[in-house]
Design a protein around this motif. Structure first.
Motif, PDB file in Angstrom:
ATOM      1  N   ALA A 200       0.835  -1.206   0.000  1.00 47.76           N
ATOM      2  CA  ALA A 200       0.000   0.000   0.000  1.00 47.76           C
ATOM      3  C   ALA A 200       0.864   1.247   0.000  1.00 47.76           C
ATOM      4  N   LEU A 201       1.940   1.241   0.796  1.00 52.35           N
ATOM      5  CA  LEU A 201       2.853   2.380   0.859  1.00 52.35           C
ATOM      6  C   LEU A 201       3.518   2.626  -0.489  1.00 52.35           C
ATOM      7  N   GLU A 202       4.000   1.574  -1.117  1.00 51.60           N
ATOM      8  CA  GLU A 202       4.680   1.708  -2.401  1.00 51.60           C
ATOM      9  C   GLU A 202       3.761   2.314  -3.455  1.00 51.60           C
ATOM     10  N   ILE A 203       2.516   1.847  -3.514  1.00 56.18           N
ATOM     11  CA  ILE A 203       1.585   2.328  -4.542  1.00 56.18           C
ATOM     12  C   ILE A 203       1.161   3.765  -4.245  1.00 56.18           C
ATOM     13  N   CYS A 204       0.867   4.073  -3.001  1.00 55.58           N
ATOM     14  CA  CYS A 204       0.455   5.443  -2.646  1.00 55.58           C
ATOM     15  C   CYS A 204       1.579   6.448  -2.919  1.00 55.58           C
ATOM     16  N   ASN A 205       2.800   6.093  -2.576  1.00 58.98           N
ATOM     17  CA  ASN A 205       3.924   6.987  -2.851  1.00 58.98           C
ATOM     18  C   ASN A 205       4.112   7.196  -4.350  1.00 58.98           C
ATOM     19  N   ALA A 206       3.907   6.141  -5.133  1.00 63.59           N
ATOM     20  CA  ALA A 206       4.050   6.249  -6.589  1.00 63.59           C
ATOM     21  C   ALA A 206       2.997   7.182  -7.172  1.00 63.59           C
ATOM     22  N   VAL A 207       1.763   7.086  -6.681  1.00 67.48           N
ATOM     23  CA  VAL A 207       0.694   7.979  -7.145  1.00 67.48           C
ATOM     24  C   VAL A 207       1.006   9.420  -6.751  1.00 67.48           C
ATOM     25  N   ALA A 208       1.432   9.615  -5.500  1.00 67.79           N
ATOM     26  CA  ALA A 208       1.725  10.977  -5.030  1.00 67.79           C
ATOM     27  C   ALA A 208       2.857  11.611  -5.820  1.00 67.79           C
ATOM     28  N   GLU A 209       3.814  10.811  -6.233  1.00 64.78           N
ATOM     29  CA  GLU A 209       4.937  11.339  -7.007  1.00 64.78           C
ATOM     30  C   GLU A 209       4.478  11.895  -8.339  1.00 64.78           C
ATOM     31  N   ASN A 245       5.251   6.641   7.508  1.00 59.84           N
ATOM     32  CA  ASN A 245       6.131   6.179   6.442  1.00 59.84           C
ATOM     33  C   ASN A 245       5.870   6.790   5.065  1.00 59.84           C
ATOM     34  N   LEU A 246       4.731   7.440   4.872  1.00 63.11           N
ATOM     35  CA  LEU A 246       4.446   8.042   3.571  1.00 63.11           C
ATOM     36  C   LEU A 246       5.407   9.187   3.264  1.00 63.11           C
ATOM     37  N   ASP A 247       5.795   9.297   2.027  1.00 66.60           N
ATOM     38  CA  ASP A 247       6.588  10.432   1.573  1.00 66.60           C
ATOM     39  C   ASP A 247       5.696  11.677   1.504  1.00 66.60           C
ATOM     40  N   ASN A 248       6.296  12.836   1.703  1.00 67.43           N
ATOM     41  CA  ASN A 248       5.591  14.099   1.488  1.00 67.43           C
ATOM     42  C   ASN A 248       4.310  14.197   2.327  1.00 67.43           C
ATOM     43  N   ARG A 249       4.369  13.678   3.566  1.00 64.76           N
ATOM     44  CA  ARG A 249       3.160  13.595   4.408  1.00 64.76           C
ATOM     45  C   ARG A 249       2.511  14.948   4.607  1.00 64.76           C
ATOM     46  N   GLU A 250       3.296  16.013   4.683  1.00 67.39           N
ATOM     47  CA  GLU A 250       2.737  17.323   4.971  1.00 67.39           C
ATOM     48  C   GLU A 250       1.803  17.828   3.870  1.00 67.39           C
ATOM     49  N   ASN A 251       1.926  17.253   2.664  1.00 61.43           N
ATOM     50  CA  ASN A 251       1.064  17.660   1.559  1.00 61.43           C
ATOM     51  C   ASN A 251       0.012  16.603   1.229  1.00 61.43           C
ATOM     52  N   LEU A 252      -0.251  15.737   2.198  1.00 63.51           N
ATOM     53  CA  LEU A 252      -1.256  14.690   2.023  1.00 63.51           C
ATOM     54  C   LEU A 252      -2.374  14.872   3.048  1.00 63.51           C
ATOM     55  N   ILE A 253      -3.586  14.554   2.636  1.00 60.30           N
ATOM     56  CA  ILE A 253      -4.730  14.464   3.545  1.00 60.30           C
ATOM     57  C   ILE A 253      -5.053  12.979   3.675  1.00 60.30           C
ATOM     58  N   ILE A 254      -4.878  12.433   4.860  1.00 58.64           N
ATOM     59  CA  ILE A 254      -5.149  11.008   5.069  1.00 58.64           C
ATOM     60  C   ILE A 254      -6.621  10.845   5.422  1.00 58.64           C
TER      61      ILE A 254
END
Length: 573
Positions: A200-209, A245-254
């Motif tokens: 889940a982390l790998e896919i979410c980080n890829a989308v955010a990138e 563990n998510l990259d760029n957490r400050e620009n994400l709304i969980i």
């Protein structure tokens, strides 16, 4: 997913397979430094209603335009800032409704319309057609990432599933840029609860990138409990792990999107918010696939009872219930939290007594803090009334009966009278086996104590004057009916009540004396009636009489007659 092992059940019962042989326990999260257990919810999340999508798709008879429009208007009036209005690429009905919302929905500034779409090119294109002209719409795209669905539905490895998500992210951001910008984006690794955390982390980080969120336009990462598969604490662990563990957490709304398969959707959401989530998707009263989506109203009012502003207007919960039942053609259960027909009632006698005393104590204290036993929320805060808080059946007690008579009819029964009359009501409810409405309780009270049909005695009039023989005593001459015949009786005592008791006792040939007496006004104004309660002792016990009259002296003498009638009846029987 790697499964932890558990000991199989010792034996199967009632034909069920041995649990440990058929079901594997859900894996826990290695998070020794978890912080969520010591946190509390201090502010409301961003709420997103999915009633018009998740709720609608779970209906036997999906909503038509009118039912959708009525629900949409309610959601706006409640103050939702994000509303998922449908899946416009899935059907012409959803497409047309999306266009109606944009063109005719009178959407206020600050409210973002959200649409759902699978990560498929043709569906994405159709979705952008539906959103033309919308202000800051949210494109919510998703694909399933769970180990089970990768294996049995899509027959793809992690790389193939990630490619579906990133291709969609690239297409959506490109189309949004060509359309002139203003779009917001949300991605869901659907079946998150069935997906390994690392995947889940790998896919979410890829989308955010690809989306490249900024502080001004954050990416919503929705981590759904698409199927509730674990205890709520494990879901919270997963949310905290992702936040860490998510990259760029400050620009994400969980965002959380819990379902209720295990019946703990509310708990999972509350713990998920403690674990760091910012947003919640759900439906008003929990309608959704299988056992439903998480219930936003319950969540919001849970926060409210803890002193947190839920940022949703729930002051007219009856309207919310009516619209929900009309639009969904579903019935909200009587015991549903906060909104059910019976949640502000009490049948148990001890509960009724505590509520009765709590109401009086709250009024006396005049404190802003709500503290009433068994009522975690003031019903008036959600547009309900106190009229039906206490209802009387065979489980009721004196406190509940006293409350009904006081609240509905202004009768403040003395404690001993409460006990006496509650036995009468108990006998009726035991015999009939059903609830008594307050009007029936009042009728029975008047029948027993006031009107007394068929009673031997009836008060007509009286006069008093000083006793010439004994200083400080008074003589009373009264006119009564005895079996319909008018007679005069005389008595002597320290006052009208004492004198009348003496007169009536000698006339009826029974012993009786006053133990206690109280009175109060029934309503305000010069024409107010007075009610008198009189406890009388007689040869075989003690009982009450009650009198009601615009003249307080006459009311007290009527109470004596009421008691005498009951004594004569008891003696005769």
């Amino acid at each position: 997913m790697n499964k932890t092992t558990s000991e199989p059940a010792v034996s199967a019962r009632h034909g069920m397979p041995t649990a440990g042989a058929k079901y594997a326990s859900y894996p826990t999260v290695n998070l020794p430094d978890r912080t969520w257990p010591s946190k509390v919810i201090e502010k409301a999340p961003v709420w997103c209603s999915v009633d018009l999508r998740d709720g609608n798709q779970a209906l036997v008879n999906p909503m038509g335009h009118e039912r959708k429009a009525r629900m949409f208007r309610l959601l706006l009036d409640m103050g939702f800032k994000e509303i998922e209005i449908g899946f416009p690429s899935a059907s012409q009905t959803d497409f047309d409704f999306a266009r109606w919302c944009i063109e005719n929905g009178d959407v206020p500034d600050g409210v973002d319309l959200q649409v759902l779409v699978q990560c498929r090119p043709e569906l994405i294109s159709r979705t952008f057609e539906a959103l033309e002209g919308a202000r800051t719409p949210i494109v919510h795209f998703y694909n399933s990432t769970s180990e089970l669905q990768r294996r049995v539905v899509f027959e793809k490895d992690v790389r193939g599933i990630k490619r579906i998500a990133t291709d969609a992210a690239k297409m959506i951001t490109d189309m949004a840029a060509k359309a002139g910008g203003g779009y917001r984006f949300e991605y869901s690794p659907e079946s998150f609860t069935g997906t390994e955390l690392e995947v889940a982390l790998e896919i979410c980080n890829a989308v955010a990138e690809i989306v490249k969120p900024t502080p001004e336009n954050k990416l919503i990462l929705n981590l759904p409990s698409t199927v509730e598969m674990s205890t709520p604490n494990v879901y919270a662990d997963r949310i905290e792990w992702m936040c860490l563990n998510l990259d760029n957490r400050e620009n994400l709304i969980i965002s959380l999107h819990p379902h209720n398969d295990r019946g703990t959707g509310i708990a999972s959401t509350e713990l998920g918010l403690m674990a760091g989530a910012d947003r919640v998707e759900g439906t008003l009263f929990g309608n959704g696939e299988r056992t439903g989506n998480v219930n936003i109203v319950t969540l919001a009012l849970n926060m409210y009872t803890q002193g947190v502003d839920p940022m949703l207007d729930c002051t007219d919960i009856n309207r919310m219930k009516d619209v929900y039942e009309y639009s969904n053609q579903l019935v909200i259960p009587e015991r549903h939290p906060y909104v059910g027909e019976l949640v502000y009632t009490a049948f148990s006698g001890s509960h009724q007594d505590a509520i009765n005393k709590g109401m009086k104590a709250a009024a006396k204290a005049n404190s802003p803090i709500w503290e009433v036993p068994y009522l975690p929320i003031d019903p008036q805060d959600v547009g309900r009334s106190y009229e039906a808080i206490i209802r009387i059946n065979s489980q009721s007690g004196k406190g509940g009966i006293a409350y009904v008579l006081q609240a509905d009819y202004g009768l403040n029964l003395p404690r001993n009278l409460q006990i006496e009359f509650s036995r009468e009501v108990q006998a009726i409810t035991d015999a009939e086996g059903k609830e008594l409405p307050s009007s029936r309780i009042h009728d029975e009270f008047r029948k027993l104590y006031v009107d007394q049909p068929g009673a031997r005695f009836k008060y007509v009039d009286h006069r008093t004057y000083p006793d010439e023989k004994v200083k400080g005593r008074r003589v009373l001459e009264a006119t009564i009916l005895d079996g319909g015949r008018e007679v005069r009786v005389n008595g002597v005592g320290t006052g009208p009540i004492d004198s009348f008791v003496d007169a009536l006792a000698r006339h009826a040939g029974v012993e009786m004396s006053v133990l206690d007496y109280s009175e109060h006004s029934l309503q305000r104004g010069s024409d107010a009636s007075a009610i008198s309660y009189l406890e009388m002792e007689h040869g075989s016990g003690k009982l009450f009489g009650v009198g009601i009259n615009t003249n307080i002296s006459s009311a007290s003498l009527e109470a004596v007659v009421s008691a005498a009638n009951r004594i004569v009846g008891t003696t005769a029987g």
